[in-house]
Design an enzyme around this catalytic site. Structure first.
Site: not given
Ligand code: ACO
Length: 429
Positions: A311, A368
Site C-alpha cells: 500500500h 483487497d
Molecule cells: N508484490 C510484489 N512486490 C511489490 C508489491 C507487490 N504487491 N508491491 C510493491 N512491491 C515492491 C516493488 O516492486 C518495489 O520493490 P523495489 O523497491 O525492489 O523496487 C517496492 O515493493 C515498493 O513498491 P512501489 O511500487 O514503489 O510501491 P507504491 O507505493 O508505488 O505502490 C501499490 C503501492 C500500487 C499498492 C503496490 O504495492 C501494488 O502494486 N500492490 C498490488 C496491487 C494492489 O493490491 N493494489 C491495491 C492497493 S489498495 C487500494 O487501492 C484499495
C-alpha cells in the site's frame, strides 16, 4: 512569524538565493511546508512522481497514519464505526461532518429510498449497453449520463443542486449496479423495493430473492454493510484525487464521480480485488503451489505482483484488512465445504509475511486481499467486485468534492512538469 501569521520554519537554499517557506501543522502534528510561492520566488518547481510527498489540499474528512495503521473518518476510529454504525450513518458522517441523530438518519434513509428508481429512459440506456462489457465500464458510463438525465442538478455553484445530485447518486448507484449485473447474466432487472434497507435492497435487486435462509441473508447484508463502511473513504487515493482534479474545473458531481469510477477500475487501485481472485484461481490451477508463485513475484523480471499486498500509505498493516479477514472467516465458516481459495489466501499471507522480500519492503495485506473471497461466497462474479468498492467509496468521493467546492484555497488542478524532451530544433532541416 511573518506578516501573514504563518511560521516560516523551512528555508530553501539554492544557488543564487534562499526562500523561506511557511510550515503548517495538521491536527495530529503532521507537518507540511507550503510551496505555493516556490515558482514565483525561487523560479523552480518540485518534482514528485505519483505525488507521494505532495499534499494537494487541506482536508477535514479522513485521517490516516500509515505507520501506525490508523484510519479515522471525521475523527472516529474505523474500528468503532465498523462495530457501531451502519453504512448510511457513515455516509452521512463523511458528507456532513457529524453522525446523524435518529431523526436525521430516518430522513436521510427515506430520501435515499424514495429516489432509488431510475428514470425509464435511463433504464433503456443501461439495457442498450453491451451486456458483456465490464460492469465498471458500464457503471462509469451510466453515472456520466446522470448529468444529462438530471440536467437541472449539475451546477457546482448552486448548493441546492449539489444536495440533489448528492442524493441522486447515493440513491441510484446500487440500482444501476444491480441492473448492470442482471443484464450481464441475462435476467430481468428488478425495481427498488422502498420498504427495504439500502443494502438489503441492493442484494435483492442483484440476486432477486433470498439465498435460502433468512439468517444467511441477514449475515450477508451485515457483511456487505461492513465492507461498504471499510471502503467509504481513504483520503487522497487515486480515485478520490481524480474526483477532486475533475471537480476543480467546476465539472459536475456526476462527471467527477464517473471519472473516479474509471480511476478505481485500474488493477493497481480498486481493480485489485478482482485481480486477487484471479491470482488465487491461477495458483489453484498450479496445484496450489504457493512457493513457486511467490518465487515468481520476487523475480522482478516476471512483472508479477502479489495482488492485495502493499500500500502506498500503510507500511505496517492495513486496519481494514484485519476487519475483513475476521469477516471472511465468519462467512466462510457457514459454508458446508471449506473454501479452497480462502485457505489458499491464508497460506499465501502466512508465507509472504515470513519472507524478508515482503517484510523488508513493508508489504502487508491490504483491504483487497480478503474482500474478494467474501464477495465470491455471496455469489458475486469477480467482475462485480470493483463495482461493490465503488458503491462503498461513493460517500468519500462526494465528501471530498463538496469540501473542495467550499474551500477558498481551491484552484483548478494544473500540475507543472520538468521538460526533458528535445531542445528547439529546425523544422526545415
Ligand atoms: N508484490 C510484489 N512486490 C511489490 C508489491 C507487490 N504487491 N508491491 C510493491 N512491491 C515492491 C516493488 O516492486 C518495489 O520493490 P523495489 O523497491 O525492489 O523496487 C517496492 O515493493 C515498493 O513498491 P512501489 O511500487 O514503489 O510501491 P507504491 O507505493 O508505488 O505502490 C501499490 C503501492 C500500487 C499498492 C503496490 O504495492 C501494488 O502494486 N500492490 C498490488 C496491487 C494492489 O493490491 N493494489 C491495491 C492497493 S489498495 C487500494 O487501492 C484499495
Amino acid at each position: 512569524m511573518s506578516e501573514d501569521g504563518k511560521e516560516r520554519a523551512v528555508e530553501l537554499r539554492y544557488e543564487g538565493g534562499a526562500h523561506a517557506l511557511p510550515l503548517l501543522t495538521g491536527t495530529e502534528g503532521d507537518k507540511a511546508f507550503e510551496a505555493k510561492t516556490l515558482l514565483s520566488h525561487a523560479g523552480m518547481v518540485t518534482l514528485d512522481p505519483g505525488f507521494a510527498n505532495t499534499a494537494a489540499c487541506q482536508s477535514k474528512i479522513t485521517y490516516i497514519d500509515g505507520e501506525a495503521g490508523i484510519l479515522r473518518y471525521r475523527g472516529y476510529p474505523i474500528q468503532d464505526l465498523a462495530a457501531g454504525s451502519s453504512f448510511l450513518e457513515v455516509a452521512y458522517l463523511l458528507i456532513h461532518g457529524e453522525l446523524p441523530g435518529p431523526g436525521e438518519l430516518k430522513d436521510f434513509s427515506e430520501q435515499l429510498r424514495a429516489n432509488a428508481a431510475l428514470p425509464v429512459e435511463m433504464r433503456a440506456m443501461i439495457d442498450a449497453l453491451p451486456r458483456d462489457g465490464h460492469p465498471m465500464v458500464l457503471l462509469g458510463a451510466a453515472v456520466n449520463t446522470m448529468a444529462a438525465f438530471y440536467a437541472d442538478t449539475v451546477d457546482p455553484g448552486d448548493s441546492d443542486q449539489v444536495d440533489r445530485a448528492t442524493l441522486l447518486l447515493l440513491a441510484q448507484l446500487p440500482t444501476i449496479a444491480a441492473r448492470i449485473y442482471r443484464n450481464s447474466v441475462g435476467e430481468q432487472p428488478l425495481e427498488p423495493d422502498h420498504s427495504l434497507g439500502y443494502v438489503e435492497d441492493f442484494l435483492r435487486m442483484t440476486f432477486g430473492g433470498d439465498s435460502g435462509s433468512k439468517e444467511l441473508d441477514e449475515l450477508y447484508a451485515k457483511a456487505m454493510d461492513l465492507l461498504l463502511i471499510l471502503h467509504a473513504d481513504h483520503e487522497q487515493n487515486c480515485s478520490t484525487a481524480t474526483v477532486r482534479v475533475v471537480g476543480s474545473s467546476q465539472a459536475s458531481l456526476y462527471g467527477s464521480v464517473s471519472a473516479g469510477i474509471n480511476a478505481l477500475f485500474g488493477p493497481l487501485h480498486g481493480g485489485a480485488n478482482q485481480a486477487v481472485l484471479e491470482m488465487l484461481e491461477e495458483i489453484r490451477g498450479l496445484g496450489g503451489d504457493v512457493d513457486s508463485f511467490l518465487a515468481k513475484v520476487k523475480d522482478k523480471e516476471s512483472g508479477t505482483r502479489l495482488m492485495g499486498f502493499g500500500h502506498r500509505v500503510y507500511k505496517n498493516f492495513d486496519p481494514r484488512s484485519k476487519e475483513i479477514k475476521g469477516l471472511a472467516a465468519q462467512i466462510l465458516d457457514r459454508q458446508e465445504q471449506p473454501d479452497e481459495l480462502f485457505e489458499l489466501a491464508l497460506r499465501l499471507e502466512g508465507q509472504a509475511l515470513a519472507d524478508s522480500y515482503f517484510t523488508d519492503r513493508k508489504l502487508y495485506p491490504n483491504v483487497d486481499f480478503y474482500s474478494g473471497v467474501i464477495y465470491r461466497a455471496m455469489g458475486f462474479p469477480t467482475t462485480m467486485f470493483t463495482v461493490l468498492f465503488a458503491i462503498g467509496r461513493l460517500p468519500g468521493w462526494i465528501a471530498h468534492w463538496r469540501e473542495q467546492r467550499l474551500d477558498p484555497a481551491a484552484r483548478i488542478a494544473r500540475p507543472r512538469q520538468l521538460y526533458v524532451g528535445p531542445a528547439k530544433r529546425s523544422y526545415n532541416g
